[in-house]
Design a protein around this motif. Structure first.
Motif, PDB file in Angstrom:
ATOM      1  N   LEU A 209       6.721  10.065  -0.391  1.00 55.91           N
ATOM      2  CA  LEU A 209       5.961   8.839  -0.657  1.00 55.91           C
ATOM      3  C   LEU A 209       6.181   7.807   0.451  1.00 55.91           C
ATOM      4  O   LEU A 209       7.320   7.452   0.766  1.00 55.91           O
ATOM      5  N   ARG A 210       5.069   7.333   1.017  1.00 50.66           N
ATOM      6  CA  ARG A 210       5.134   6.313   2.074  1.00 50.66           C
ATOM      7  C   ARG A 210       4.581   5.000   1.524  1.00 50.66           C
ATOM      8  O   ARG A 210       3.421   4.932   1.098  1.00 50.66           O
ATOM      9  N   THR A 211       5.427   3.970   1.536  1.00 45.52           N
ATOM     10  CA  THR A 211       5.055   2.645   1.042  1.00 45.52           C
ATOM     11  C   THR A 211       5.035   1.675   2.206  1.00 45.52           C
ATOM     12  O   THR A 211       6.036   1.538   2.921  1.00 45.52           O
ATOM     13  N   VAL A 212       3.904   1.006   2.409  1.00 45.88           N
ATOM     14  CA  VAL A 212       3.780   0.018   3.480  1.00 45.88           C
ATOM     15  C   VAL A 212       3.803  -1.371   2.854  1.00 45.88           C
ATOM     16  O   VAL A 212       2.994  -1.686   1.969  1.00 45.88           O
TER      17      VAL A 212
ATOM     18  N   GLU B  67       0.867  -1.176   0.000  1.00 43.18           N
ATOM     19  CA  GLU B  67       0.000   0.000   0.000  1.00 43.18           C
ATOM     20  C   GLU B  67       0.905   1.227   0.000  1.00 43.18           C
ATOM     21  O   GLU B  67       1.906   1.252   0.715  1.00 43.18           O
ATOM     22  N   ARG B  68       0.544   2.226  -0.768  1.00 46.07           N
ATOM     23  CA  ARG B  68       1.379   3.421  -0.763  1.00 46.07           C
ATOM     24  C   ARG B  68       0.543   4.662  -1.010  1.00 46.07           C
ATOM     25  O   ARG B  68      -0.525   4.611  -1.640  1.00 46.07           O
ATOM     26  N   ALA B  69       1.041   5.780  -0.504  1.00 47.20           N
ATOM     27  CA  ALA B  69       0.347   7.057  -0.655  1.00 47.20           C
ATOM     28  C   ALA B  69       1.335   8.167  -0.333  1.00 47.20           C
ATOM     29  O   ALA B  69       2.312   7.973   0.404  1.00 47.20           O
ATOM     30  N   TYR B  70       1.072   9.344  -0.893  1.00 47.05           N
ATOM     31  CA  TYR B  70       1.865  10.507  -0.526  1.00 47.05           C
ATOM     32  C   TYR B  70       1.430  11.032   0.832  1.00 47.05           C
ATOM     33  O   TYR B  70       0.232  11.043   1.150  1.00 47.05           O
TER      34      TYR B  70
END
Length: 598
Positions: A77-80, A67-70
Motif C-alpha cells: 500500500l502506497r499512501t501519499v 491519496e492511497r492505492a495498492y
C-alpha cells in the motif's frame, strides 16, 4: 482517540498474518505470528492496545490531503500525504521471504512490517510513534536501545525489533517517539520485525530492498494466475485479497483479518472471524478456481479433508483454526474497550460447538466441483470422508440446527440447512461410482427426494408468497437466495422467482444492498452479490449488471469490503476485509460473464 471508520483501513498481508493501516498512517492491528494469534498492535479495539504511527506532523490539519492505492497486483500500500510543506509517500507492506515466487509466497514469511518514506516535493516534517502492546494490550514491553540505532521491545513471549533507517530513535519509557524531516528525493526505510523470546530472533532486513522484493513476489504470483471474464480489475484485486487471507502453510482461508468489529456500532454481535469456515467452502473453491488457479483450490481442499479427519457421531464443526485446530473456544477480553465502544470483544468462536446441518453439503459440493481433478477412483481417506459425511446427513437431516447465521438462541428447521442436506445426498448419488461398494445409492436417492419434498412443502409460506427462512415461519431470510445457486430450484421457477422478488422488495436497502432478515439493521454484502447471481440466472442480466456495479461502489478507496454496509450512512461494518464479500464479488462477476456456469 477518535475511532477511524472501518473503511479508512488498508490491508497488508504476508500470507501468514495481516495488518491494518489507517489513512492517518497508524498501523492499528497486527497479530504477527499468524492470523488468529495475539496482537502486538491492537488500537483497533482499544486506544491503549498498541499502534505504530508514521505520518506528517501536519496530518489531519488544514491543507493535509491523502491519496492511497495498492501497487499494481500486490497488497503493498502506497499512501501519499500532501501537506502545505510538500508531499511525501509512505509505502507499507508485510515482507515476503527473499526470492519467494509463485506458490512459495507466504510459505516462510519473516513477520516483518516494512515502512518506506519517500520525499516527493518540498521538506515535510514527519512523526514516528511506536507503541507496541503484546497480548492484546495486556503487556507493556521494556524498550532497549541497540548499538545499531534500533530499539528492541521485549515482553512475555514477544520480541519486536524496530529499526529507524539511521534516524536516532527517542525512547520515552514505553514508546518510541521521533520527529524528522524528509526532503524531495530522500528515502528512509523503517521496519519492525517479530521474534519469539525463547525461539526465533527477529529477522534483519534492509527495508528498501525488502519492499522491492515483496512487490516482485506479489506481482510474480499474480502473473501466474489468469482470469478472462468481466470486471477483471475488481476480480483480480479480490483474488489478491483472498490470497492475502490465505494461511499459506496450510492453504486455509481466514474469513476475515479481525475480531469483534461490530455489525452495529454499540451492538453485541461482535465475533472472531480469524478462522476458516467450512460453510464458505464450496463458494471459496469456486472463486479460487475462477480468479486464481486450481492449485489454491486443491490446497484448500486438502486442508479441509485433513482438518475434518475421520467422521464420528459428533457434528462436523463449521470452522477450524488455520492449521486445522478444532477447539477454538471463545472467551471475552474484558480489558479491551471495543471498537467505538462495542462490547464484548471476543477471542475464539464458540460456533464450532454448534450443530449446523449444512456443513457436510458444503464439503461434498466442493468434492463435486473438484471431481475431475480428484480422479475416477477416490483414495481411501477421501472416500471415507465422503461416506461418513453422507451417512451423517442421512441420519440427522430431520433435526433442527442453528442455521448458516449461527444463531445463539434456539435450534430451528432452517430452510437452507435442509437444502444443503439435499445437496450432500444429490452430489453423493452422482459420485457413487467413485465411492466403492459402501455407496448406498438407492437409499441416498430416496432420502434426497424426501428432503426435497419437505423443503417444497414446509418451506413455502402462502401468506407471504415466498420461501421462508425456516419451516413453519413467515419470516423472510436472504439465505434462500442460495437455492438457485446450489441447483435446488432454477431461478426461473415461479415460486423461486416470487421469492427472489420478495427478498429484493422486503429485505432490500439502499444502493442494492440486501439485509439478511427484516430486523437486520445493515446490508449484508454476500447476500447482495447472491442476488446479482439470482437475477442473472433468471435472465435479467441488465438488472443484475446494474446491481453489481452499485455494489462495487461500496468498496473503500483501496477496493476492500467489510461484511456489511450501513444503508443510512454507507459506512462499512463488521470484520474486515471480509473473505465472503470478495468471494461473492468474484462469483457474481463470473456469473455475469457466463451465466449458465455451475
Amino acid at each position: 482517540m477518535e475511532q477511524l471508520p472501518i473503511s479508512d483501513y488498508g490491508f497488508l498481508s504476508d500470507c501468514r498474518s495481516g495488518a491494518l493501516v489507517g489513512r492517518d498512517g497508524s498501523i492499528d492491528w497486527w497479530c504477527p505470528d499468524r492470523f488468529d494469534s495475539a496482537s502486538v498492535f491492537g488500537r483497533l479495539l482499544d486506544p491503549e492496545a498498541g499502534h505504530w504511527r508514521l505520518a506528517p506532523i501536519a496530518a489531519g490539519l488544514p491543507g493535509h490531503r491523502v491519496e492511497r492505492a495498492y501497487v499494481a497486483d500486490t497488497l503493498v500500500l502506497r499512501t501519499v500525504h500532501h501537506t502545505p510543506e510538500g508531499s511525501v509517500a509512505v509505502t507499507d507492506a508485510l515482507a515476503a521471504e527473499f526470492g519467494a515466487r509463485g506458490h512459495q509466497l507466504g510459505m516462510n514469511s519473516p513477520a516483518v512490517l516494512l515502512r518506506v518514506v519517500e520525499g516527493l516535493t518540498g521538506r515535510v516534517r514527519m512523526s514516528l510513534d511506536f507503541r507496541p502492546r503484546p497480548e492484546y494490550g495486556l503487556l507493556t514491553p521494556y524498550l532497549h536501545e541497540q548499538p545499531d540505532g534500533g530499539v528492541l521491545a521485549a515482553a512475555g513471549p514477544v520480541l519486536l525489533a524496530l529499526r529507524t533507517g539511521g534516524i536516532p530513535p527517542h525512547v520515552d519509557r514505553d514508546r518510541v517517539r521521533q520527529d524528522f524531516e524528509v526532503s524531495a528525493g530522500q528515502v528512509v526505510g523503517f521496519d519492525a520485525a517479530y521474534g519469539q523470546a525463547y525461539g526465533t530472533a527477529p529477522a534483519r532486513l534492509d527495508p528498501v530492498t525488502a519492499l522491492a522484493e515483496t512487490v516482485r513476489a506479489w506481482q510474480a504470483y499474480r502473473e501466474s494466475h489468469h482470469y478472462d471474464g468481466r470486471y477483471p480489475e475488481q476480480v483480480r484485486h479480490s483474488a489478491s485479497v483472498l490470497t492475502g487471507l490465505t494461511y499459506a502453510r496450510s492453504g486455509a482461508v481466514a474469513a476475515a483479518l479481525t475480531t469483534s468489529l461490530p455489525e452495529r456500532i454499540g451492538g453485541d454481535r461482535n465475533y472472531d472471524y480469524r478462522y476458516s469456515w467450512l460453510r464458505d467452502f464450496a463458494m471459496t473453491l469456486r472463486a479460487l478456481w475462477v480468479a486464481a488457479c486450481p492449485s489454491e483450490a486443491s490446497r484448500l481442499f486438502a486442508w479441509a479433508a485433513r482438518s475434518i479427519g475421520r467422521i464420528g457421531p459428533e457434528p462436523v464443526p463449521v470452522l477450524f483454526g488455520v492449521e486445522g485446530e478444532r477447539d477454538v473456544s471463545e472467551y471475552e477480553s474484558h480489558h479491551l474497550r471495543g471498537y467505538a465502544g462495542s462490547l464484548p470483544v471476543r477471542v475464539g468462536n464458540d460456533a464450532w460447538r454448534q450443530r449446523q446441518l449444512d456443513v457436510p453439503g458444503e464439503v461434498i459440493q466442493a468434492v463435486w466441483r473438484l471431481r475431475e481433478h480428484l480422479g475416477e477412483a477416490f483414495d481411501t481417506e477421501l472416500r471415507e470422508m465422503v461416506l461418513g459425511l453422507v451417512e451423517q446427513v442421512a441420519t440427522t437431516w430431520h433435526l433442527p440446527d442453528r442455521g448458516i447465521w449461527e444463531t445463539r438462541d434456539t435450534d430451528r428447521h432452517y430452510l437452507t440447512s435442509k437444502v444443503l442436506c439435499w445437496v450432500a445426498l444429490d452430489r453423493a448419488v452422482a459420485l457413487a461410482p467413485r465411492l466403492g461398494d459402501r455407496a448406498d445409492l438407492r437409499r441416498w436417492a430416496a432420502i434426497r427426494d424426501e428432503i426435497r419434498a419437505a423443503v417444497l412443502r414446509e418451506g413455502w409460506n402462502e401468506r407471504t408468497g415466498a420461501y421462508a427462512g425456516a419451516f413453519g415461519s413467515a419470516d423472510l431470510d436472504a439465505s434462500v437466495l442460495l437455492l438457485p445457486l446450489v441447483g435446488f430450484l432454477p431461478a426461473t421457477d415461479p415460486r423461486m422467482r416470487a421469492t427472489i422478488e420478495a427478498v429484493e422488495r422486503e429485505l432490500g436497502a439502499s444502493d442494492g444492498l440486501v439485509r439478511r432478515w427484516n430486523t437486520d439493521p445493515a446490508g449484508f454484502l454476500p447476500c447482495s452479490f447472491w442476488l446479482v447471481e439470482c437475477l442473472a440466472m433468471a435472465g435479467e442480466r441488465d438488472r443484475a449488471e446494474a446491481l453489481f456495479e452499485r455494489l462495487l461502489g461500496h468498496a473503500n478507496d483501496v477496493g476492500l469490503f467489510s461484511e456489511q454496509i450501513d444503508p443510512r450512512t454507507g459506512a462499512q461494518l463488521g470484520n474486515t476485509p471480509q473473505a465472503l464479500s470478495h468471494i461473492g464479488l468474484v462469483n457474481a462477476a463470473w456469473r455475469l460473464t457466463a451465466p449458465t456456469t455451475d
